[in-house]
Design a protein around this motif. Structure first.
Motif, PDB file in Angstrom:
ATOM      1  N   GLY A  17      31.640  41.658  53.929  1.00 54.09           N
ATOM      2  CA  GLY A  17      32.357  42.915  53.762  1.00 54.09           C
ATOM      3  C   GLY A  17      31.545  43.995  53.085  1.00 54.09           C
ATOM      4  N   MET A  18      30.343  43.667  52.609  1.00 53.79           N
ATOM      5  CA  MET A  18      29.541  44.705  51.958  1.00 53.79           C
ATOM      6  C   MET A  18      29.195  45.801  52.959  1.00 53.79           C
ATOM      7  SD  MET A  18      25.796  42.910  51.404  1.00 53.79           S
ATOM      8  CE  MET A  18      24.673  42.590  52.769  1.00 53.79           C
ATOM      9  N   GLY A  19      29.256  47.028  52.483  1.00 50.07           N
ATOM     10  CA  GLY A  19      28.994  48.172  53.350  1.00 50.07           C
ATOM     11  C   GLY A  19      30.145  48.528  54.269  1.00 50.07           C
ATOM     12  N   ALA A  20      31.320  47.937  54.035  1.00 47.25           N
ATOM     13  CA  ALA A  20      32.444  48.134  54.952  1.00 47.25           C
ATOM     14  C   ALA A  20      32.879  49.587  55.063  1.00 47.25           C
ATOM     15  CB  ALA A  20      33.629  47.270  54.507  1.00 47.25           C
ATOM     16  N   ASP A  21      32.759  50.342  53.973  1.00 50.78           N
ATOM     17  CA  ASP A  21      33.232  51.729  54.006  1.00 50.78           C
ATOM     18  C   ASP A  21      32.119  52.719  54.341  1.00 50.78           C
ATOM     19  OD1 ASP A  21      31.844  51.492  51.656  1.00 50.78           O
ATOM     20  OD2 ASP A  21      33.355  52.451  50.392  1.00 50.78           O
ATOM     21  N   LEU A  22      30.972  52.218  54.790  1.00 53.02           N
ATOM     22  CA  LEU A  22      29.857  53.102  55.104  1.00 53.02           C
ATOM     23  C   LEU A  22      29.818  53.545  56.561  1.00 53.02           C
ATOM     24  CD1 LEU A  22      26.956  51.303  53.175  1.00 53.02           C
ATOM     25  CD2 LEU A  22      28.239  53.324  52.452  1.00 53.02           C
ATOM     26  N   SER A  23      30.397  52.757  57.433  1.00 50.93           N
ATOM     27  CA  SER A  23      30.195  52.957  58.868  1.00 50.93           C
ATOM     28  C   SER A  23      30.594  54.341  59.376  1.00 50.93           C
ATOM     29  CB  SER A  23      30.954  51.883  59.659  1.00 50.93           C
ATOM     30  OG  SER A  23      30.414  50.614  59.387  1.00 50.93           O
ATOM     31  N   LEU A  27      25.353  59.733  57.770  1.00 50.92           N
ATOM     32  CA  LEU A  27      24.032  59.236  57.391  1.00 50.92           C
ATOM     33  C   LEU A  27      23.952  57.730  57.612  1.00 50.92           C
ATOM     34  CD1 LEU A  27      22.029  60.176  54.212  1.00 50.92           C
ATOM     35  CD2 LEU A  27      22.290  57.793  54.878  1.00 50.92           C
ATOM     36  N   ALA A  28      24.994  57.023  57.202  1.00 46.07           N
ATOM     37  CA  ALA A  28      25.006  55.572  57.357  1.00 46.07           C
ATOM     38  C   ALA A  28      24.993  55.173  58.821  1.00 46.07           C
ATOM     39  CB  ALA A  28      26.228  54.981  56.653  1.00 46.07           C
ATOM     40  N   ALA A  29      25.752  55.879  59.635  1.00 44.72           N
ATOM     41  CA  ALA A  29      25.802  55.561  61.059  1.00 44.72           C
ATOM     42  C   ALA A  29      24.420  55.675  61.686  1.00 44.72           C
ATOM     43  CB  ALA A  29      26.794  56.473  61.765  1.00 44.72           C
ATOM     44  N   PRO A  62      17.453  41.764  55.533  1.00 49.17           N
ATOM     45  CA  PRO A  62      17.608  43.067  56.182  1.00 49.17           C
ATOM     46  C   PRO A  62      18.949  43.736  55.864  1.00 49.17           C
ATOM     47  CG  PRO A  62      16.689  41.477  57.723  1.00 49.17           C
ATOM     48  CD  PRO A  62      17.120  40.708  56.517  1.00 49.17           C
ATOM     49  N   CYS A  63      20.023  42.946  55.799  1.00 54.56           N
ATOM     50  CA  CYS A  63      21.337  43.534  55.513  1.00 54.56           C
ATOM     51  C   CYS A  63      21.358  44.173  54.126  1.00 54.56           C
ATOM     52  CB  CYS A  63      22.433  42.477  55.630  1.00 54.56           C
ATOM     53  SG  CYS A  63      22.850  42.010  57.325  1.00 54.56           S
ATOM     54  N   LEU A  64      20.819  43.489  53.141  1.00 53.48           N
ATOM     55  CA  LEU A  64      20.776  44.052  51.791  1.00 53.48           C
ATOM     56  C   LEU A  64      19.921  45.308  51.754  1.00 53.48           C
ATOM     57  CD1 LEU A  64      20.421  40.820  49.613  1.00 53.48           C
ATOM     58  CD2 LEU A  64      22.358  42.404  49.598  1.00 53.48           C
ATOM     59  N   TYR A  65      18.761  45.261  52.395  1.00 51.70           N
ATOM     60  CA  TYR A  65      17.879  46.436  52.414  1.00 51.70           C
ATOM     61  C   TYR A  65      18.603  47.639  53.004  1.00 51.70           C
ATOM     62  CZ  TYR A  65      14.110  49.602  53.780  1.00 51.70           C
ATOM     63  OH  TYR A  65      13.326  50.722  53.953  1.00 51.70           O
ATOM     64  N   VAL A  66      19.277  47.442  54.131  1.00 55.72           N
ATOM     65  CA  VAL A  66      19.940  48.562  54.812  1.00 55.72           C
ATOM     66  C   VAL A  66      21.093  49.104  53.978  1.00 55.72           C
ATOM     67  CG1 VAL A  66      21.313  49.190  56.837  1.00 55.72           C
ATOM     68  CG2 VAL A  66      19.237  47.819  57.121  1.00 55.72           C
ATOM     69  N   VAL A  67      21.967  48.238  53.496  1.00 52.82           N
ATOM     70  CA  VAL A  67      23.140  48.690  52.737  1.00 52.82           C
ATOM     71  C   VAL A  67      22.716  49.383  51.440  1.00 52.82           C
ATOM     72  CG1 VAL A  67      25.167  47.911  51.440  1.00 52.82           C
ATOM     73  CG2 VAL A  67      24.733  47.011  53.730  1.00 52.82           C
ATOM     74  N   GLU A  68      21.768  48.802  50.720  1.00 51.36           N
ATOM     75  CA  GLU A  68      21.337  49.396  49.454  1.00 51.36           C
ATOM     76  C   GLU A  68      20.625  50.730  49.678  1.00 51.36           C
ATOM     77  OE1 GLU A  68      19.122  46.505  47.195  1.00 51.36           O
ATOM     78  OE2 GLU A  68      20.666  44.977  47.493  1.00 51.36           O
ATOM     79  N   SER A  69      19.812  50.814  50.722  1.00 54.50           N
ATOM     80  CA  SER A  69      19.107  52.066  51.022  1.00 54.50           C
ATOM     81  C   SER A  69      20.089  53.179  51.348  1.00 54.50           C
ATOM     82  CB  SER A  69      18.145  51.853  52.194  1.00 54.50           C
ATOM     83  OG  SER A  69      17.122  50.941  51.863  1.00 54.50           O
ATOM     84  N   ILE A  70      21.099  52.855  52.131  1.00 55.49           N
ATOM     85  CA  ILE A  70      22.114  53.855  52.504  1.00 55.49           C
ATOM     86  C   ILE A  70      22.845  54.348  51.251  1.00 55.49           C
ATOM     87  CG2 ILE A  70      24.328  54.176  53.667  1.00 55.49           C
ATOM     88  CD1 ILE A  70      23.277  52.273  55.866  1.00 55.49           C
ATOM     89  N   LEU A  71      23.268  53.442  50.396  1.00 57.01           N
ATOM     90  CA  LEU A  71      23.980  53.841  49.178  1.00 57.01           C
ATOM     91  C   LEU A  71      23.114  54.757  48.314  1.00 57.01           C
ATOM     92  CD1 LEU A  71      25.664  50.449  48.211  1.00 57.01           C
ATOM     93  CD2 LEU A  71      26.862  52.555  48.848  1.00 57.01           C
ATOM     94  N   ARG A  78      24.651  63.425  47.354  1.00 54.68           N
ATOM     95  CA  ARG A  78      25.813  63.905  46.599  1.00 54.68           C
ATOM     96  C   ARG A  78      25.416  64.517  45.258  1.00 54.68           C
ATOM     97  NH1 ARG A  78      31.050  59.933  47.568  1.00 54.68           N
ATOM     98  NH2 ARG A  78      31.116  60.155  49.841  1.00 54.68           N
ATOM     99  N   GLY A  79      24.130  64.661  45.042  1.00 55.09           N
ATOM    100  CA  GLY A  79      23.670  65.396  43.875  1.00 55.09           C
ATOM    101  C   GLY A  79      23.445  64.588  42.623  1.00 55.09           C
ATOM    102  N   HIS A  80      23.415  63.256  42.738  1.00 56.33           N
ATOM    103  CA  HIS A  80      23.118  62.452  41.555  1.00 56.33           C
ATOM    104  C   HIS A  80      21.685  62.710  41.112  1.00 56.33           C
ATOM    105  CE1 HIS A  80      26.692  59.767  41.332  1.00 56.33           C
ATOM    106  NE2 HIS A  80      26.820  60.161  42.583  1.00 56.33           N
ATOM    107  N   ASP A  81      21.501  62.795  39.819  1.00 52.13           N
ATOM    108  CA  ASP A  81      20.157  63.021  39.295  1.00 52.13           C
ATOM    109  C   ASP A  81      19.220  61.913  39.750  1.00 52.13           C
ATOM    110  OD1 ASP A  81      20.948  65.306  37.947  1.00 52.13           O
ATOM    111  OD2 ASP A  81      21.456  64.207  36.115  1.00 52.13           O
TER     112      ASP A  81
END
Length: 293
Positions: A17-23, A27-29, A62-71, A78-81
């Motif tokens: 379920g990780m990355g479930a709300d990214l699709s 950018l994530a798509a 690969p799944c961790l790399y993709v999900v973490e990179s997108i986040l 979103r302007g985070h420092d």
């Protein structure tokens, strides 16, 4: 301004379920589409599918790399420092290097894909985690046994050993620990037993141009800040057979003036390892978490 480090978890932090709300995020798509082209399979499908399949090294990394990179990208958008430092645990170091601008998303994923293939194909080794152990006793036992090494020095209370099954069994039988858990992995990762895979991966790594990092990186094999491209590549080349020195990374963060750390990715494994560091700790594992990070 609070000096913040972004830290990226590795294998073991994955969750169905990780990355479930990214699709639905544009950018994530786009990143998921690129990943499908590189990998030949869908990251969202694996993340939302069978736990055993997601837990296989071939897919986990690969799944961790993709999900973490997108986040991390969405955080920046979103302007985070920008972080003052980045670091990642094992596989997470690839995300840290991407976020620091050392290579682009696709290049990093191509490296991770080959790394995962080689590590998934490793056989004949064993890894085990020890919690609440006698560190001096463990060091002495490892020194006397050439077939086992300290693979992950995660914290003062938790480590992972790696080596031949007989050697790992011998350590577990002779070193006192509150808890010892054999890990469900295919080989003796972060040990000399990965030398053949590391040599093959080196040929891939040699062909990839690295850029100087825009953000200092603390590497697993050398937990001191670095930005030089050649130095970062050399450190990464040693990672597959070298120890993950996460305890030292955790100790280095306050020494570098870091006051807060944001764990970008699923779970709270790294935050747990840093809970006694004195740092302010936050987690970003989904879009919903971004409001509090």
């Amino acid at each position: 301004m609070t000096k913040t480090a972004w830290i990226f978890p590795g294998q073991g932090s994955q969750a169905v379920g990780m990355g479930a709300d990214l699709s639905e995020h544009p950018l994530a798509a786009a990143r998921f589409d690129t990943a499908t082209q590189v990998l030949g399979w869908s990251v969202p499908e694996i993340c939302h599918g069978d736990e055993a399949q997601l837990g296989r090294t071939l897919y986990t990394q690969p799944c961790l790399y993709v999900v973490e990179s997108i986040l991390a990208e969405i955080m920046r958008d979103r302007g985070h420092d920008a972080p003052a430092l980045v670091a990642g645990h094992s596989l997470g170091e690839y995300v840290a290097l991407y976020v620091a601008g050392v290579f682009d998303f696709k290049t990093g994923l191509e490296l991770v894909k080959r790394r995962a293939e080689l590590m998934d194909g490793a056989a004949g080794g064993q890894m085990a985690a020890l919690i609440g152990f006698d560190r001096d006793g463990l060091a002495a036992a490892i020194e006397q046994n050439p077939d086992v090494v300290l693979a992950n020095d995660n914290s003062r209370a938790q480590v992972v050993i790696s080596g031949t099954p007989d050697a790992v069994e011998a350590i577990l039988a002779n070193v006192k620990a509150k808890r010892a858990v054999k890990l469900n992995v295919s080989g003796a990762f972060h040990s000399p037993m990965m030398a053949e895979a590391a040599a093959e991966f080196q040929q891939v790594l040699d062909r990839v141009p690295f850029r100087d990092a825009a953000i200092p990186v603390l590497s697993n094999t050398d937990p001191t800040p670095a930005t030089d491209a050649a130095q970062l590549k050399e450190r990464l080349a040693r990672q597959m057979t070298g120890s993950v020195r996460w305890r030292e990374i955790g100790e280095q963060l306050p020494e570098c003036g870091i006051e807060a750390a944001i764990e970008v990715g699923p779970g709270k494994v790294l935050s747990g390892l840093l809970k006694r560091s004195g740092l302010s700790l936050q987690q970003v594992g989904s879009l919903a978490d971004l409001g509090s990070a």
